[in-house]
Design an enzyme around this catalytic site. Structure first.
Site, PDB file in Angstrom:
ATOM      1  N   CYS A 139       0.843  -1.207   0.000  1.00 34.46           N
ATOM      2  CA  CYS A 139       0.000   0.000   0.000  1.00 34.46           C
ATOM      3  C   CYS A 139       0.873   1.250   0.000  1.00 34.46           C
ATOM      4  O   CYS A 139       1.371   1.668   1.045  1.00 34.46           O
ATOM      5  CB  CYS A 139      -0.939  -0.008   1.201  1.00 34.46           C
ATOM      6  SG  CYS A 139      -2.002   1.453   1.257  1.00 34.46           S
ATOM      7  N   CYS A 142      -0.428   4.145   2.094  1.00 33.05           N
ATOM      8  CA  CYS A 142      -0.231   3.973   3.542  1.00 33.05           C
ATOM      9  C   CYS A 142       1.238   4.181   3.917  1.00 33.05           C
ATOM     10  O   CYS A 142       1.546   4.822   4.909  1.00 33.05           O
ATOM     11  CB  CYS A 142      -0.620   2.563   3.997  1.00 33.05           C
ATOM     12  SG  CYS A 142      -2.082   1.891   3.230  1.00 33.05           S
ATOM     13  N   ASP A 143       2.145   3.612   3.157  1.00 36.38           N
ATOM     14  CA  ASP A 143       3.540   3.518   3.593  1.00 36.38           C
ATOM     15  C   ASP A 143       4.528   4.345   2.781  1.00 36.38           C
ATOM     16  O   ASP A 143       5.705   4.437   3.148  1.00 36.38           O
ATOM     17  CB  ASP A 143       3.986   2.038   3.552  1.00 36.38           C
ATOM     18  CG  ASP A 143       3.150   1.176   4.487  1.00 36.38           C
ATOM     19  OD1 ASP A 143       2.686   1.714   5.510  1.00 36.38           O
ATOM     20  OD2 ASP A 143       2.955  -0.019   4.205  1.00 36.38           O
TER      21      ASP A 143
END
Ligand code: NDP
Length: 318
Positions: A139, A142-143
């Site tokens: 992701c 997200c990261d």
């Protein structure tokens, strides 16, 4: 073996499931939650979560899910570790949905909130698994931030891969996209976007052999499947964007889904085509897939379930 009747059953224990539980428990629906085998869901496989509002310093994914759980328990959610092995969903309004848990116990519920999530697909390499959360992620939204100023590699050639490569290109000096065929699957507009971004390099006919690094990712060994030539790309981040699988197979044939298995909901609600069955979080969302959007949709699930129960109870009284 046991059989019981309840008002509200929540299946799944990610942000959608726990948020549904918090709302349903506070509304006195006495919810029972069946956690699934990956308790806490996809967030338990990430490290830092920095984009969930309310945690200004960020929080570890597993720790955040523990907090969600405590909050759901505080209002009396009956959380049970187990999996749903069979679902027999009622078609008539006010009917009992029969759910078998762990192949033995039967729960009959007036409302079911499906929050079973989706699973990101991985290549299946040993090195990829070992370095998960240490440079390997599925992701970018997200990261990606953790790789600011670093080099990244992303596998995939669909709309997600293009979208995530574009996202990474704003943070990273160099992004390399690995496309296994001679062309991409993504829509033309998305392809054009990555092709026209200077710091994105696209390698066609290229497959991953191994993710390199002991403690964290240091590079990726790849192979050109046309020429057989192998090479190493130096990078600190390795992202997968090769699709997700919604965890909906247990309901197949009973509930409306799209061709890839995402449960269909009536736009703006969590309602499915079945009375008293609601779908929340990633099992019905292939676009946003964020903890906060899943949590928001879990809230919708509980509110829709509460309203439905009030309706069927008034039907009985009338
Ligand atoms: P897709 O299934 O569309 O694409 C997956 C990609 O991963 C394909 O290019 C596929 O390659 C590649 N792939 C699969 N397995 C491997 C493997 N083992 N090794 C290397 N590559 C692999 O998934 P997406 O997540 O991209 O999209 C899902 C849906 O969501 C689509 O309908 C998409 O249009 C939609 N979406 C729309 C967005 C938007 O409109 N903004 C944004 C994101 C998603 P190959 O092509 O060779 O099969």
């Amino acid at each position: 073996m046991s059989t019981e009747r309840i008002k509200c059953l929540i299946i799944g224990s990610g942000p959608a499931g726990y948020t549904a539980a918090i709302y349903a428990a506070r509304a006195d629906l006495k919810p029972v939650m069946i956690t699934g085998m990956e308790m806490g869901g996809q967030l338990t496989t990430t490290t830092d979560v920095e984009n969930f509002p309310g945690y200004p310093e960020g929080i570890q994914g597993p720790e955040m899910m523990e907090e969600f759980k405590k909050q759901a328990e505080r209002f009396g959610t009956d959380i049970r570790i187990g999996y749903v092995s069979k679902a027999e969903l009622a078609t008539e309004k006010g009917g009992w949905h029969k759910i078998t848990v762990n192949d033995s116990d039967i729960i009959e519920a007036k409302t079911v909130i499906i929050s079973t999530g989706a699973s990101a697909k991985y290549l299946g390499l040993e090195s990829e698994k070992r370095l998960m959360g240490h440079g390997v992620s599925a992701c970018a939204v997200c990261d990606g931030f953790f790789f600011k100023g670093q080099r990244t590699v992303i596998v995939g050639a669909g709309d997600s891969a293009c979208e995530e490569a574009s996202y990474l290109s704003k943070l990273c000096p160099k992004v390399t996209m690995l496309v296994r065929r001679g062309e991409m699957r993504a829509s033309k507009i998305m392809q054009d976007r990555v092709k026209n971004t200077e710091n994105i390099e696209i390698l066609y006919n290229t497959e991953t052999i191994e993710v390199l690094g002991d403690q964290t990712v240091t590079g990726v060994k790849v192979k050109n499947n046309k020429t057989g030539e192998e090479s190493v790309i130096e990078a600190e981040g390795f992202f997968l964007a090769i699709g997700h699988t919604p965890n909906s197979s247990i309901f197949k044939g009973q509930i409306d889904m799209d061709e890839t298995g995402y449960i269909k909901t009536i736009p703006g609600t969590s309602k499915t085509n079945l009375h008293g069955v609601f779908a929340t979080g990633d099992v019905q969302d292939k676009h946003y897939r964020q903890a906060v959007t899943a949590a928001g949709s879990g809230c919708m699930g509980a509110l829709d379930a509460e309203k439905y129960l009030a309706e069927v109870e008034s039907m009985v009284e009338a």
